[in-house]
Enzyme design. Structure first.
Site, PDB file in Angstrom:
ATOM      1  N   GLU A 110       0.743  -1.359   0.075  1.00 51.48           N
ATOM      2  CA  GLU A 110       0.017  -0.014   0.027  1.00 51.48           C
ATOM      3  C   GLU A 110       0.867   1.287   0.059  1.00 51.48           C
ATOM      4  O   GLU A 110       0.828   1.997   1.098  1.00 51.48           O
ATOM      5  CB  GLU A 110      -0.957  -0.137   1.187  1.00 51.48           C
ATOM      6  CG  GLU A 110      -0.256  -0.303   2.423  1.00 51.48           C
ATOM      7  CD  GLU A 110      -1.157  -0.188   3.712  1.00 51.48           C
ATOM      8  OE1 GLU A 110      -2.492  -0.489   3.518  1.00 51.48           O
ATOM      9  OE2 GLU A 110      -0.726  -0.257   4.869  1.00 51.48           O
ATOM     10  N   GLY A 143       2.041   5.060  -1.003  1.00 53.89           N
ATOM     11  CA  GLY A 143       1.346   6.290  -1.228  1.00 53.89           C
ATOM     12  C   GLY A 143       2.277   7.223  -1.946  1.00 53.89           C
ATOM     13  O   GLY A 143       2.332   7.467  -2.990  1.00 53.89           O
ATOM     14  N   ARG A 144       3.156   7.761  -1.190  1.00 57.52           N
ATOM     15  CA  ARG A 144       4.289   8.679  -1.634  1.00 57.52           C
ATOM     16  C   ARG A 144       5.003   8.278  -3.256  1.00 57.52           C
ATOM     17  O   ARG A 144       4.952   9.071  -4.163  1.00 57.52           O
ATOM     18  CB  ARG A 144       5.427   9.005  -0.810  1.00 57.52           C
ATOM     19  CG  ARG A 144       6.461  10.182  -0.989  1.00 57.52           C
ATOM     20  CD  ARG A 144       7.702  10.222  -0.137  1.00 57.52           C
ATOM     21  NE  ARG A 144       7.126  10.320   1.047  1.00 57.52           N
ATOM     22  CZ  ARG A 144       6.881  11.544   1.880  1.00 57.52           C
ATOM     23  NH1 ARG A 144       7.068  12.505   1.422  1.00 57.52           N
ATOM     24  NH2 ARG A 144       6.613  11.324   3.128  1.00 57.52           N
ATOM     25  N   CYS A 174       6.439  35.001   7.537  1.00 53.19           N
ATOM     26  CA  CYS A 174       7.429  35.692   8.310  1.00 53.19           C
ATOM     27  C   CYS A 174       8.128  34.744   9.334  1.00 53.19           C
ATOM     28  O   CYS A 174       7.982  34.796  10.577  1.00 53.19           O
ATOM     29  CB  CYS A 174       6.860  36.624   9.319  1.00 53.19           C
ATOM     30  SG  CYS A 174       5.825  37.599   8.150  1.00 53.19           S
ATOM     31  N   TYR A 190       2.089  14.301  -0.030  1.00 56.31           N
ATOM     32  CA  TYR A 190       2.391  15.005   1.459  1.00 56.31           C
ATOM     33  C   TYR A 190       2.810  16.304   1.240  1.00 56.31           C
ATOM     34  O   TYR A 190       3.794  16.773   1.736  1.00 56.31           O
ATOM     35  CB  TYR A 190       3.354  14.143   2.168  1.00 56.31           C
ATOM     36  CG  TYR A 190       2.894  12.651   2.477  1.00 56.31           C
ATOM     37  CD1 TYR A 190       2.187  12.485   3.348  1.00 56.31           C
ATOM     38  CD2 TYR A 190       3.909  11.665   1.485  1.00 56.31           C
ATOM     39  CE1 TYR A 190       1.965  11.047   3.463  1.00 56.31           C
ATOM     40  CE2 TYR A 190       3.408  10.538   1.858  1.00 56.31           C
ATOM     41  CZ  TYR A 190       2.499   9.834   2.566  1.00 56.31           C
ATOM     42  OH  TYR A 190       2.050   8.671   3.072  1.00 56.31           O
TER      43      TYR A 190
HETATM   44  C1  LIG Z   1       1.251   6.357   5.319  1.00 50.26           C
HETATM   45  C2  LIG Z   1       1.000   4.954   5.390  1.00 50.26           C
HETATM   46  C3  LIG Z   1       1.394   4.371   4.289  1.00 50.26           C
HETATM   47  C4  LIG Z   1       1.905   4.997   3.115  1.00 50.26           C
HETATM   48  O1  LIG Z   1       3.365   5.280   3.142  1.00 50.26           O
HETATM   49  P1  LIG Z   1       4.178   6.019   2.027  1.00 50.26           P
HETATM   50  O2  LIG Z   1       5.346   6.189   2.803  1.00 50.26           O
HETATM   51  O3  LIG Z   1       3.457   7.228   1.414  1.00 50.26           O
HETATM   52  O4  LIG Z   1       4.260   4.896   1.140  1.00 50.26           O
HETATM   53  C5  LIG Z   1       0.902   3.033   4.061  1.00 50.26           C
HETATM   54  N1  LIG Z   1       0.590   2.512   5.160  1.00 50.26           N
HETATM   55  C6  LIG Z   1       0.254   2.857   6.271  1.00 50.26           C
HETATM   56  C7  LIG Z   1      -0.120   2.235   7.455  1.00 50.26           C
HETATM   57  C8  LIG Z   1       0.347   4.311   6.605  1.00 50.26           C
HETATM   58  O5  LIG Z   1       0.155   5.033   7.571  1.00 50.26           O
END
Ligand SMILES: *Cc1c(COP(=O)(O)O)cnc(C)c1O
Length: 382
Positions: free
Chosen positions: A255, A257-258, A327, A356
């Site tokens: 899973e 994300g980044r 600032c 992010y």
């Molecule tokens: C944030 C998170 C992800 C994704 O992490 P990345 O570093 O963006 O790949 C996956 N699983 C869980 C449980 C997370 O908290």
């Protein structure tokens, strides 16, 4: 560092649309297709929504992912609202409220990631499908390269081995169905490090469950110093294939994300002021880290492209520190980065702003206007 579609948008936006976030969803789809192709067909790919919950981004990913990981009731409702076709959802995150758990059950969450013994008690006798999120000790050095470590040491995430064992005992006689194990131990690991952790998680799970699911989490590294570099998806996929063969009774799931969305977003702004202070050049751009907090939180220079407007350059071939309008000395987007040329009025497109970025930033600090949002590369309507 910027796709022609995104550059064309960045160059033609009217001044009053700046700062702007530009997402190239065609580039995102291409990237997701590449990631998907590198993974074995039976490894499931979920997208971690919190990296970027933009509706266009979520929808562009839909054909390429098996589901979405959500980390709050808000994300859960949002994905249900903006992604058609009721995709599979995995609901994780610490501190789920009773209301959120009820919402998850009402909305048909595919998997609940149980983070504590209390959460398990809150589920009571509900016949639902859960993974236990575990925080396992990993071999010394396995998380050494991680930008953020959520596991392998005391922390609020998931269950330590003793708590996990207690939950497994409870679940043997509970209507709550234990489907497997979830582990997201660190963020910022390269492919060999990810695989080393995955092997340890799989061995731990297989010693306790005859079969089930193994969600190996996200955290695939993104290198902000090398915008063209990508996580080693091919090596990672090959490693997961070996792991799947070693544990044939387990279904693997990841899973990220980044590493899925970082590359599809740009934060576009313009230079308001150029000045020297004690001999050093500073460019003040419209907006700042209240829109794009990523470089401050990660401690890097956000890579950028200058889109000149044909003005006489006021700086040529020299290092410049690019700051925003806040600032505070922390409002630095990039420090002492050499530019070929720069003038007041030039546009600057910060790359790698697809994860992010906007959603982790402190938008209202100083009450400057919010950016506008633009999508390029979307399939033609109709
Ligand atoms: C944030 C998170 C992800 C994704 O992490 P990345 O570093 O963006 O790949 C996956 N699983 C869980 C449980 C997370 O908290």
């Amino acid at each position: 560092m910027i796709t022609p579609r995104a550059a064309a948008c960045a160059e033609t936006l009217p001044d009053d649309a700046l700062p702007a976030y530009v997402h190239d969803v065609a580039a995102l789809a291409d990237h997701a297709r590449t990631v998907r192709a590198a993974l074995p067909a039976d490894v499931e790919l979920y997208y971690a929504t919190k990296a970027n919950p933009d509706a266009a981004v979520l929808r562009a990913l839909a054909p390429h992912v098996d589901g979405y990981e959500v980390s709050s009731g808000g994300e859960l409702r949002h994905v249900r609202r903006v992604v058609p076709g009721r995709p599979r959802l995995a609901f994780g995150g610490p501190g789920k409220t009773p209301q959120e758990l009820r919402l998850a059950l009402a909305e048909g969450t595919h998997r609940l990631h149980v983070e504590s013994e209390r959460e398990l008690r809150l589920l009571g006798t509900t016949a639902t499908d859960v993974l236990l999120r575990v925080n396992l000790p990993v071999r010394d050095g396995s998380l050494g390269g991680a930008a953020l470590a959520m596991g392998g040491r005391p922390g609020p995430f998931g269950l330590d081995p003793a708590a996990a064992e207690r939950c497994m005992t409870l679940l043997r006689t509970s209507p709550v169905r234990l489907r497997g194990i979830h582990a997201h131990l660190a963020s910022g690991l390269d492919a060999p490090a990810q695989l080393a952790v995955a092997e340890q998680v799989a061995a731990w799970a297989a010693a306790r469950l005859p079969a089930g699911e193994l969600n190996l989490g996200g955290g695939m590294a993104v290198d902000y110093r090398h915008p063209e570099a990508r996580f080693g998806w091919t090596a990672y996929g090959a490693g997961l294939r070996r792991l799947a063969r070693q544990y044939p009774s387990f279904t693997l799931r990841v899973e990220p994300g980044r590493a899925l969305t970082a590359y599809c977003g740009w934060y576009v702004t313009d230079v308001l002021d150029l000045k020297r202070s004690y001999g050093e050049a500073f460019a003040v751009v419209r907006g700042g880290t209240h829109h794009l907090r990523t470089p401050v939180t990660k401690g890097h220079d956000q890579p950028f492209t200058v889109l000149p407007r044909g003005l006489r350059p006021q700086l040529t071939d020299e290092p410049v520190t690019v700051v925003g309008q806040l600032c505070t000395p922390k409002d630095v987007l990039a420090a002492r980065v050499r530019v070929e040329r720069l003038a007041v009025g030039d546009r600057v497109a910060f790359a790698m702003a697809g994860a992010y970025a906007w959603n982790i930033s402190h938008h209202d600090f100083l009450m400057h206007p919010r950016p506008t949002f633009h999508v390029v590369g979307a399939p033609a309507a109709g």
